[in-house]
Scaffold this motif. Sequence first.
Motif, PDB file in Angstrom:
ATOM      1  N   UNK A 124       0.832  -1.208   0.000  1.00 31.03           N
ATOM      2  CA  UNK A 124       0.000   0.000   0.000  1.00 31.03           C
ATOM      3  C   UNK A 124       0.866   1.257   0.000  1.00 31.03           C
ATOM      4  N   UNK A 131       0.948   6.318  -7.190  1.00 31.92           N
ATOM      5  CA  UNK A 131      -0.361   6.777  -7.669  1.00 31.92           C
ATOM      6  C   UNK A 131      -0.220   7.979  -8.603  1.00 31.92           C
ATOM      7  N   UNK A 132      -1.253   8.169  -9.434  1.00 33.23           N
ATOM      8  CA  UNK A 132      -1.211   9.285 -10.401  1.00 33.23           C
ATOM      9  C   UNK A 132      -0.860  10.606  -9.741  1.00 33.23           C
ATOM     10  N   UNK A 133      -1.501  10.819  -8.555  1.00 34.20           N
ATOM     11  CA  UNK A 133      -1.195  12.057  -7.828  1.00 34.20           C
ATOM     12  C   UNK A 133      -0.398  11.729  -6.572  1.00 34.20           C
ATOM     13  N   UNK A 149       3.029   7.202 -15.503  1.00 29.76           N
ATOM     14  CA  UNK A 149       1.758   6.507 -15.287  1.00 29.76           C
ATOM     15  C   UNK A 149       2.057   5.019 -15.095  1.00 29.76           C
ATOM     16  N   UNK A 151       1.209   3.383 -11.983  1.00 29.19           N
ATOM     17  CA  UNK A 151       0.394   2.727 -10.949  1.00 29.19           C
ATOM     18  C   UNK A 151      -0.532   1.712 -11.620  1.00 29.19           C
ATOM     19  N   UNK A 152      -0.933   0.707 -10.842  1.00 31.99           N
ATOM     20  CA  UNK A 152      -1.832  -0.339 -11.349  1.00 31.99           C
ATOM     21  C   UNK A 152      -1.289  -1.001 -12.619  1.00 31.99           C
ATOM     22  N   UNK A 230      -1.879  -8.106  -6.334  1.00 34.83           N
ATOM     23  CA  UNK A 230      -3.270  -7.705  -6.143  1.00 34.83           C
ATOM     24  C   UNK A 230      -3.369  -6.200  -5.866  1.00 34.83           C
ATOM     25  N   UNK A 234      -3.451  -3.610  -9.568  1.00 36.53           N
ATOM     26  CA  UNK A 234      -4.760  -3.009  -9.822  1.00 36.53           C
ATOM     27  C   UNK A 234      -5.682  -3.889 -10.646  1.00 36.53           C
ATOM     28  N   UNK A 235      -5.499  -5.202 -10.529  1.00 39.72           N
ATOM     29  CA  UNK A 235      -6.369  -6.127 -11.270  1.00 39.72           C
ATOM     30  C   UNK A 235      -6.119  -6.119 -12.763  1.00 39.72           C
ATOM     31  N   UNK A 236      -4.945  -5.604 -13.166  1.00 41.10           N
ATOM     32  CA  UNK A 236      -4.661  -5.537 -14.606  1.00 41.10           C
ATOM     33  C   UNK A 236      -3.760  -6.655 -15.100  1.00 41.10           C
TER      34      UNK A 236
END
Lengths: 283, 361
Positions: A124, A131-133, A149, A151-152, A230, A234-236
């Motif tokens: 986390x 994260x983006x921001x 870009x 994240x995830x 997980x 990001x589930x991608x």
Amino acid sequence: MSLRIEDRERRRAWALLAPAVLWTAVFFLLPFAIMAAMSLWQKTDDGIERTWSLVNYMTLFGNPTYIEALFNSLEITLIVTLLSILLAYPLAWIIAEEVPERYRRLALVLAVVPFWTSYIVRSYAWSLVLAKQGVLNTALEGIGLPTLDISNSRAAIVLGFTHFFTMLLTLTIYASLTQLPPNLRRAAADLGAGPWATFRHVILPLTAPGIAVGAFLSFALCIGDYVTPQILGGGNDLALPQLIMLQLGRRADLPMVAALSIVLMAVVTLAYLVVARFMKVAR
Amino acid sequence: MKQTRYSITKGDLNLKNTTAALALLTGLSSQVQAQELNALVWCDHTDPALIEPFEEQFGVTVNLKEYEGTGAGLSIIEQSQPGDWDVLVIDGIDVPRAVEAGILAPLPKDQLPYDTLFPELVMADNHEIDGQVYAISEKFGYNTVSFNSDNVSAADMADMTRLWSGDFAGRLAVYDYYLPVMGMIAVGLGLKTADLKVEDLPAIEAALIALKDSAESVGDIVSSQTAIATGEVEILVGGGEFVTAGLTGEMPQLDWVIPDQGAVRWSQSIGVFADSKQPDLALEFVKYILSPEGQARLATSSCYWAMPANSAAGTVLTDEQMRALRWEDQAAYLARAQLYPAPDAELDAAMQDVWTRFLAH
């Protein structure tokens, strides 16, 4: 008389070994045997049908999505292991060779700090950074650079894993480096070897066991980890542990879970055999 | 998933543990066991504000294990011993499945608040089998579209198909639960969730794959809520009041809407395990959850807010809470929402295969 002593020593050895053997039998071999047996059963609408068949394995190897998940896991794990070795070796070298002895302990403690936090907290934390921001992009924006870009994504998973396993490998490589007798390097220099030749022909081969042990641990822990992909993926990206959790959590298909777990264990065993062969300890 | 024992925070743990130990030693374990109720629940039941009043009223400890998705719940039950569990919270559409598996016991209908239940939530087809009631609705809401009104408008969300058109690429997240999201897409494609067939799945899968191409992430309730609350995404597909209602005070810009095509209505039900060792206490728990006070607490649980099934909760909820839950709009919403799909085993397996491919894409 001598036979009696040998007998006594043998019994003593078995007595000393017994707790470990018992532990392994009860907490590893027995569950493994149950899991192997269950992988040959089938889930039906009425529960689990206990007849032997290879249906689960046929489904597994006949389903492109499952194969993709296996290869995703392998790809991520191999990239992470390789990156971790490349980063950990110089770090271990700096700690062992360049850091003054009085600060070495502190440097090692700093290397171990990531182990003191749980997978979830660490993952986390990385998700907040990436994260983006998040922290990283805010910092990049602050110095006028374009934001990232990542994240995830698989890149985020690799980054999160590499952070952890670099530290693990640093410890095993550091242990190998500090065990090297200093006169080996002097001998190499006396024989005309430069720093690079000494590293390549003397130091690297002698520290290879440390690399191999760390790499195997990283491989085994990384390929079986569910939390990091997980949270950071990001589930991608579907990896094998996530597929196992889907089968368990959504379908309650324990036989398929067992089959997938056996495949996962087979991959880890193969990795072990490669490492054992590399270290020439395979029997 | 976690097991939560709220008595830990109540300061009487030592006394209870000592009593339990003594009772075990003196062969009175059954009496002590009768003071604990084991419930398999969704996360909204783990709010101490909901559970503690019951524990105090009956002098019992409620042990809660949370799960997400009926498959996960059934997996836990399969791995448990008979008698391990007393109360089950389950998706309304899955009650017949649980009854067929012999998991749920009949409930005394005359002791339950049917007279004040929202009529749409009676769901006799799901809850009553062969004239016996096996579960009762306790909470409901919608899987639809949550959005950040600072970035997108309700008008942008009016046509559901825009979600998978690429118009919002990189700006949306998807709630990782196959039934509501696939049901929602079916509604968007003009299909009836109640009539879904295996033959409908290719069209749904194509839309799902297109949706994945636009999705920043796919996550569980907490991850999805975090994604929209932190600004990581602007739209949450599969979201609804359960994502935004609890955040209304802090983040009024988070909103939700039912698109023109409609949405999916979820509802969760509560029942008593057939092999419960303390069915009377379990029934008391069901009655407490269905009481106006229990319903108000459940509706505003810290895990997620949603509408209570018992309209009598309106006498306990504050005006502000009722506004956040959009109490006055429920009649219109209920008319426009279809129930979760209720697939048979074959369709369920096929839907899960589609969802696995969606995740892997």
